[in-house]
Design a protein around this motif. Structure first.
Motif, mmCIF file in Angstrom:
data_model
loop_
_atom_site.group_PDB
_atom_site.id
_atom_site.type_symbol
_atom_site.label_atom_id
_atom_site.label_comp_id
_atom_site.label_asym_id
_atom_site.label_seq_id
_atom_site.Cartn_x
_atom_site.Cartn_y
_atom_site.Cartn_z
ATOM 1 N N LEU A 74 46.817 36.223 44.607
ATOM 2 C CA LEU A 74 47.217 36.658 43.293
ATOM 3 C C LEU A 74 48.304 37.681 43.641
ATOM 4 O O LEU A 74 47.899 38.803 43.874
ATOM 5 C CB LEU A 74 46.209 37.054 42.447
ATOM 6 C CG LEU A 74 44.914 36.163 42.033
ATOM 7 C CD1 LEU A 74 43.945 36.908 41.693
ATOM 8 C CD2 LEU A 74 45.313 35.039 41.356
ATOM 9 N N PHE A 76 50.723 38.654 41.019
ATOM 10 C CA PHE A 76 50.886 39.520 39.717
ATOM 11 C C PHE A 76 52.209 39.653 39.532
ATOM 12 O O PHE A 76 52.834 40.621 38.755
ATOM 13 C CB PHE A 76 50.079 40.613 39.611
ATOM 14 C CG PHE A 76 48.531 40.560 39.849
ATOM 15 C CD1 PHE A 76 48.008 39.890 39.044
ATOM 16 C CD2 PHE A 76 48.116 40.976 41.170
ATOM 17 C CE1 PHE A 76 46.461 39.762 39.517
ATOM 18 C CE2 PHE A 76 46.634 41.026 41.324
ATOM 19 C CZ PHE A 76 45.969 40.321 40.348
ATOM 20 N N GLU A 80 52.541 35.075 33.980
ATOM 21 C CA GLU A 80 51.643 34.371 34.201
ATOM 22 C C GLU A 80 50.811 34.309 35.265
ATOM 23 O O GLU A 80 51.182 34.206 36.510
ATOM 24 C CB GLU A 80 51.944 32.696 33.858
ATOM 25 C CG GLU A 80 50.628 31.842 33.772
ATOM 26 C CD GLU A 80 51.079 30.438 33.872
ATOM 27 O OE1 GLU A 80 50.113 29.319 33.862
ATOM 28 O OE2 GLU A 80 52.321 30.091 34.021
ATOM 29 N N ILE A 81 49.530 34.623 35.332
ATOM 30 C CA ILE A 81 48.803 35.044 36.530
ATOM 31 C C ILE A 81 48.361 33.799 36.846
ATOM 32 O O ILE A 81 47.606 33.009 36.163
ATOM 33 C CB ILE A 81 47.657 36.136 36.189
ATOM 34 C CG1 ILE A 81 48.244 37.446 35.660
ATOM 35 C CG2 ILE A 81 46.981 36.202 37.455
ATOM 36 C CD1 ILE A 81 47.128 38.499 35.521
ATOM 37 N N ARG A 82 48.558 33.453 38.207
ATOM 38 C CA ARG A 82 47.935 32.287 38.743
ATOM 39 C C ARG A 82 47.703 32.293 40.162
ATOM 40 O O ARG A 82 48.107 33.105 40.853
ATOM 41 C CB ARG A 82 48.878 31.107 38.523
ATOM 42 C CG ARG A 82 50.290 31.252 39.274
ATOM 43 C CD ARG A 82 51.215 29.991 38.969
ATOM 44 N NE ARG A 82 52.387 30.166 39.423
ATOM 45 C CZ ARG A 82 52.596 29.509 40.728
ATOM 46 N NH1 ARG A 82 51.695 29.116 41.341
ATOM 47 N NH2 ARG A 82 53.612 29.793 41.407
ATOM 48 N N ASN A 93 41.181 35.770 31.399
ATOM 49 C CA ASN A 93 41.968 36.732 31.628
ATOM 50 C C ASN A 93 42.141 37.799 30.573
ATOM 51 O O ASN A 93 42.778 37.335 29.673
ATOM 52 C CB ASN A 93 43.281 36.100 32.211
ATOM 53 C CG ASN A 93 44.412 37.381 32.562
ATOM 54 O OD1 ASN A 93 43.978 38.304 33.139
ATOM 55 N ND2 ASN A 93 45.657 37.022 32.348
ATOM 56 N N ASN A 97 50.334 42.760 32.672
ATOM 57 C CA ASN A 97 51.340 42.798 33.773
ATOM 58 C C ASN A 97 51.739 44.210 33.638
ATOM 59 O O ASN A 97 52.156 44.668 32.503
ATOM 60 C CB ASN A 97 52.086 41.667 33.641
ATOM 61 C CG ASN A 97 51.776 40.315 34.082
ATOM 62 O OD1 ASN A 97 51.612 39.690 33.150
ATOM 63 N ND2 ASN A 97 51.667 40.079 35.438
ATOM 64 N N ALA A 108 48.829 44.005 38.124
ATOM 65 C CA ALA A 108 48.238 43.995 37.011
ATOM 66 C C ALA A 108 47.416 45.102 36.348
ATOM 67 O O ALA A 108 47.046 45.725 37.252
ATOM 68 C CB ALA A 108 47.126 42.659 37.247
ATOM 69 N N LEU A 117 39.420 39.619 34.855
ATOM 70 C CA LEU A 117 39.983 38.177 35.316
ATOM 71 C C LEU A 117 38.959 37.417 36.097
ATOM 72 O O LEU A 117 38.383 38.104 36.831
ATOM 73 C CB LEU A 117 41.203 38.242 36.343
ATOM 74 C CG LEU A 117 41.876 37.004 36.924
ATOM 75 C CD1 LEU A 117 42.769 36.107 35.840
ATOM 76 C CD2 LEU A 117 42.775 37.235 37.996
ATOM 77 N N ASP A 269 47.069 44.935 42.768
ATOM 78 C CA ASP A 269 48.048 44.159 43.240
ATOM 79 C C ASP A 269 47.843 43.536 44.583
ATOM 80 O O ASP A 269 46.852 43.839 45.261
ATOM 81 C CB ASP A 269 49.150 45.308 43.418
ATOM 82 C CG ASP A 269 50.682 44.321 43.619
ATOM 83 O OD1 ASP A 269 50.567 43.244 43.167
ATOM 84 O OD2 ASP A 269 51.591 45.093 43.693
#
Length: 500
Positions: A74, A76, A80-82, A93, A97, A108, A117, A269
């Motif tokens: 992740l 960040f 879009e967090i993925r 979530n 950001n 994040a 999350l 992060d």
């Protein structure tokens, strides 16, 4: 007399214009509104927003790359967090950001009043399987607002059926007395203690970034916790509690969600999990300094792009952003075909935007771009668009006039020279139906026949009484594969009576 001279000059000007229009200046664009398509290969490169909102290529951050052992990543860096590996999906979530990142473009923010999350792993994920697992590394950067006791950064809760009994399982990383504390409850089932606790020694200072790394090595059984690359706590999870003992492996029970920042106020992060325990590499990353971008830079290479005609590359233009001490380099190469091309053949030629290019021509062009950060690895250049300016050979003009004279079993064709001085020769087309030139009976060959730089030919072996249709095209003296359009169509019918 004066008017006659003017008329002659005007006609001569038209003729010169017509005969000189055998090439055209054109542009091929990579990036910009076209996007970065036709990319054959790239390494160390990612995409950001460039000029006019179009995608720009820039260097990946030192945290954006994955490898075969990466289980979760992740960064960040995007809104879009993925998970960059695709092993985990986002269940819920409530993180937001923030551009205040220690790695990359973003981090994040957790407010501490929400549930952070939640992730669910698939069958390829470490926390998406049941049973014995091997080495792993869990790493993240924290910038807490308070670092209050009880705040939890990581939590995994499940249950395990162990020898007919159900056992509660937990892995957690929480603050305790301004330190981060790790707990493993009923994870190492063969170990003498059901709960393993690793306490950090370093005070976690609010509003300051720190790097937290926990590893388990399946070879030695060592579990180790480091802060900013320095060892804080360690233990050998073996039957003897020493290095040479039989290793007690971690065993995971029922699949369960992985919660990040479920009770934590602050920033986080670069959260990652790897399926190895290479502490040496982990520490060396920190020892090199807090570089955002890889010092050795990145590169992209387009596919060889076919031009419709033989072309000469004249120059390139590039829309770039190049901060101090960073650099962008451009390379091009070309050829009449792209079969057998490799990294070194044909040879690449470094070119500079805005400067005249010589010696690059062919039916195919290929572009390569190298990006380099500053010496500290804190700045990246970016490229929004690259234009290749080239001259393409136009189709030669066909003959203006053509005649067909029938004979006994033959037809004689005659035509005027093309007014286009790029014409190097002619091709003759013939067939039995208007506009369909598939003839094959002539002794001189099947349609089309390359007759060279001549203006007449007799086709023999034709059938008397059959009507034939003909047309002529001119091809380029630079490349005979560049064939122009057809002349007007003429026809003729051979006959015995036309023989001598």
């Amino acid at each position: 007399m004066r008017n006659s001279v003017k008329t002659i000059v005007a006609h001569f000007a038209v003729f010169v214009a017509a005969t000189s229009l055998f090439s055209a200046s054109k542009t091929m664009i990579f990036g910009g509104a076209n996007g970065w398509r036709n990319i054959e290969e790239q390494s160390g490169i990612t995409y950001s927003t460039g000029k006019f909102g179009y995608d720009a290529v820039q260097l990946v951050t030192s945290t954006q790359e994955t490898n075969d052992s990466t289980d979760l990543l992740l960064t960040f860096d995007n809104s879009e967090i993925r998970d960059s590996t695709g092993h985990y999906e986002i269940v819920s979530n409530s993180l937001s950001n923030t551009p205040d990142a220690v790695k990359g473009r973003g981090a994040a923010m957790s407010r501490g009043t929400t549930h952070g999350l939640s992730l669910r792993g698939n069958d390829r994920a470490l926390f998406g399987q049941t049973g014995v697992v091997g080495s792993f590394t869990i790493e993240f950067w924290l910038n807490p607002s308070i670092a209050e006791s009880g705040e939890t950064v990581l939590s995994w809760r499940s249950s395990l059926n162990n020898k007919g009994y159900s056992q509660y399982q937990m892995i957690s990383a929480s603050f305790f007395n301004n330190h981060l504390q790790w707990k493993f409850t009923n994870i190492f089932t063969e170990y003498k203690d059901s709960e393993i606790v690793l306490n950090g020694l370093t005070n976690i200072i609010p509003r300051k970034w720190s790097r937290h790394t926990l590893t388990f090595d399946e070879e030695s059984g060592l579990i180790e916790y480091c802060v900013d690359g320095r060892t804080e706590a360690l233990r050998y999870i073996t039957k003897t509690e020493h290095e040479n003992g039989t290793v007690c492996y971690p065993v995971l029970g029922v699949k369960a969600k992985l919660d990040i920042c479920p009770e934590y106020a602050g920033k986080i992060d670069n959260f990652r999990i790897d399926r190895n325990a290479n502490l040496k590499d982990s520490k060396s990353l920190y020892a090199t300094g807090n570089e955002k971008y890889k010092i050795d830079g990145g590169k992209l290479k387009t596919n060889p792009v076919m031009i419709s005609h033989s072309a000469v590359l004249n120059s390139i233009e590039a829309s770039t952003a190049v901060p101090a001490q960073t650099e962008v380099r451009f390379y091009v190469r070309s050829g009449d075909n792209c079969y057998g091309w490799n990294e070194n053949f044909p040879a690449w030629k470094e070119v500079v935007p805005g400067e005249k290019i010589t010696g690059v021509s062919g039916l195919y062009f290929q572009l390569a771009v190298e990006l380099f950060p500053d010496g500290g690895g804190n700045k990246t250049p970016s490229v929004s668009e690259v234009k290749l300016n080239y001259t393409e050979q136009d189709d030669p003009l066909p003959p203006f006039s053509i005649t067909a004279t029938p004979g006994n079993g033959c037809v004689t064709l005659a035509w005027s020279h093309s007014v286009d001085d790029s014409a190097g020769g002619y091709k003759v087309y013939y067939g039995n139906r208007p506009g369909e030139y598939f003839g094959s009976v002539a002794i001189e060959g099947s349609s089309p026949i390359n007759v060279g730089n001549t203006t007449a030919i007799t086709l023999n072996g034709l059938k008397n009484g059959t009507i034939y249709y003909f047309a002529v095209s001119a091809y380029s003296k630079i490349d005979n594969r560049i064939n122009g359009s057809l002349s007007k169509e003429v026809f003729a019918r051979p006959s015995v009576r036309l023989g001598n």
